[in-house]
Enzyme design. Structure first.
Site, mmCIF file in Angstrom:
data_model
loop_
_atom_site.group_PDB
_atom_site.id
_atom_site.type_symbol
_atom_site.label_atom_id
_atom_site.label_comp_id
_atom_site.label_asym_id
_atom_site.label_seq_id
_atom_site.Cartn_x
_atom_site.Cartn_y
_atom_site.Cartn_z
ATOM 1 N N GLU A 25 0.848 -1.197 0.000
ATOM 2 C CA GLU A 25 0.000 0.000 0.000
ATOM 3 C C GLU A 25 0.880 1.242 0.000
ATOM 4 O O GLU A 25 2.018 1.210 0.475
ATOM 5 C CB GLU A 25 -0.914 -0.072 1.243
ATOM 6 N N ASP A 26 0.349 2.334 -0.548
ATOM 7 C CA ASP A 26 1.124 3.570 -0.566
ATOM 8 C C ASP A 26 1.134 4.247 0.801
ATOM 9 O O ASP A 26 2.172 4.650 1.305
ATOM 10 C CB ASP A 26 0.612 4.547 -1.654
ATOM 11 N N ASP A 56 -3.610 6.030 6.309
ATOM 12 C CA ASP A 56 -3.989 7.325 6.885
ATOM 13 C C ASP A 56 -4.908 7.063 8.083
ATOM 14 O O ASP A 56 -4.439 6.843 9.190
ATOM 15 C CB ASP A 56 -4.649 8.138 5.761
ATOM 16 N N PHE A 60 -1.024 16.273 4.132
ATOM 17 C CA PHE A 60 -1.342 15.695 2.836
ATOM 18 C C PHE A 60 -0.108 15.660 1.930
ATOM 19 O O PHE A 60 0.573 16.669 1.755
ATOM 20 C CB PHE A 60 -2.465 16.496 2.165
ATOM 21 N N ARG A 79 0.857 11.845 -9.524
ATOM 22 C CA ARG A 79 1.338 10.475 -9.294
ATOM 23 C C ARG A 79 2.694 10.220 -9.949
ATOM 24 O O ARG A 79 3.441 9.362 -9.519
ATOM 25 C CB ARG A 79 0.345 9.454 -9.866
HETATM 26 P P1 IMP Z 1 -7.207 5.567 4.833
HETATM 27 O O1 IMP Z 1 -8.349 4.607 4.613
HETATM 28 O O2 IMP Z 1 -7.684 6.834 5.478
HETATM 29 O O3 IMP Z 1 -6.070 4.934 5.604
HETATM 30 O O4 IMP Z 1 -6.663 6.061 3.453
HETATM 31 C C1 IMP Z 1 -6.514 5.246 2.389
HETATM 32 C C2 IMP Z 1 -6.210 5.957 1.105
HETATM 33 O O5 IMP Z 1 -6.392 7.376 1.129
HETATM 34 C C3 IMP Z 1 -4.759 5.761 0.743
HETATM 35 O O6 IMP Z 1 -4.519 4.495 0.191
HETATM 36 C C4 IMP Z 1 -4.557 6.887 -0.247
HETATM 37 O O7 IMP Z 1 -4.977 6.468 -1.514
HETATM 38 C C5 IMP Z 1 -5.449 7.996 0.280
HETATM 39 N N1 IMP Z 1 -4.643 8.975 1.046
HETATM 40 C C6 IMP Z 1 -4.550 9.088 2.388
HETATM 41 N N2 IMP Z 1 -3.704 10.073 2.743
HETATM 42 C C7 IMP Z 1 -3.239 10.608 1.584
HETATM 43 C C8 IMP Z 1 -2.311 11.681 1.287
HETATM 44 O O8 IMP Z 1 -1.718 12.361 2.150
HETATM 45 N N3 IMP Z 1 -2.094 11.918 -0.041
HETATM 46 C C9 IMP Z 1 -2.692 11.213 -1.034
HETATM 47 N N4 IMP Z 1 -3.556 10.205 -0.794
HETATM 48 C C10 IMP Z 1 -3.833 9.905 0.506
HETATM 49 MG MG MG Z 2 -3.806 3.733 -1.658
#
Ligand code: IMP
Ligand code: MG
Length: 185
Positions: free
Chosen positions: A109-110, A113, A162, A175
């Site tokens: 995963e990237d 959050d 962010f 990207r």
């Molecule tokens: P989560 O479910 O809140 O953990 O977030 C999941 C997805 O939100 C990640 O896989 C990213 O695709 C996107 N995301 C969360 N934070 C960022 C950020 O700082 N920049 C860009 N995409 C983000």
């Molecule tokens: Mg992602």
């Protein structure tokens, strides 16, 4: 002639200004270190890497080049939709054709959050009875996490800001940037 890439200190994406956060060489060093751990931990286990598109494409490609043990890659997308009865978001896994039962699976995963996505994904993959299931994420924001998720391989723990570049997007853009940028304060 091949030129050394120039790393821009700031970048404008649509209406927002981003500042250089983690340059490509630093990303590369860290990813090489993660891959070395994986090479040791998964020797003889033929792991299956499950890459979460779109954000993880660049991280996965670079990680793959440093992984030197026999392994396979599969690419998934997640579709989320709001549950009508609760406020929780349900996640559907698209594109996973491999039978993961009995396999040693590593989710790639990237960024984690809130961890809501990863929490759901882990629960759903667990139901398919892999031999083991771990997570490799390039980035995580510990302060933003709302669900407990065990993250075995983490590149960088970052503040709750962010970020874009290196696969991560702002409204679909950014990207392609080889370096990671953070939204200006
Ligand atoms: P989560 O479910 O809140 O953990 O977030 C999941 C997805 O939100 C990640 O896989 C990213 O695709 C996107 N995301 C969360 N934070 C960022 C950020 O700082 N920049 C860009 N995409 C983000
Ligand atoms: Mg992602």
């Amino acid at each position: 002639m091949r030129q050394k890439p120039i790393i821009a200190r700031v970048t404008q994406i649509k209406d927002k200004r981003f500042e250089l956060f983690i340059p490509a060489p630093e990303l590369s060093d860290k990813i090489s270190g993660l891959a070395q751990r994986i090479n040791q931990d998964y020797a003889g286990l033929d792991p299956l890497f499950v890459v979460v598109l779109n954000g993880a494409f660049m991280f996965a490609a670079d990680l793959a080049k440093f992984v030197s043990i026999p392994c396979q890659f599969s690419f998934i997308r997640l579709a989320s939709y709001q549950n009508t009865r609760s406020t929780g978001t349900l996640t559907e896994i698209l594109g996973l054709r491999e039978n993961i039962a009995g396999r040693h699976v590593v989710i790639v995963e990237d960024i984690v959050d809130t961890a809501l996505t990863m929490h759901q994904l882990v629960l759903q993959l667990q139901q398919r009875q892999p031999a083991s299931l771990q997570v490799a994420t390039l980035l995580c924001k510990p302060e933003a996490m709302q669900k407990p998720v065990d993250l075995k391989y983490v590149g960088f723990e970052i503040a709750n800001r962010f970020v874009v570049g290196y696969g991560l997007d702002y409204d679909g853009f950014g990207r392609n940037l080889p370096d990671l940028y953070v939204l200006g304060e």
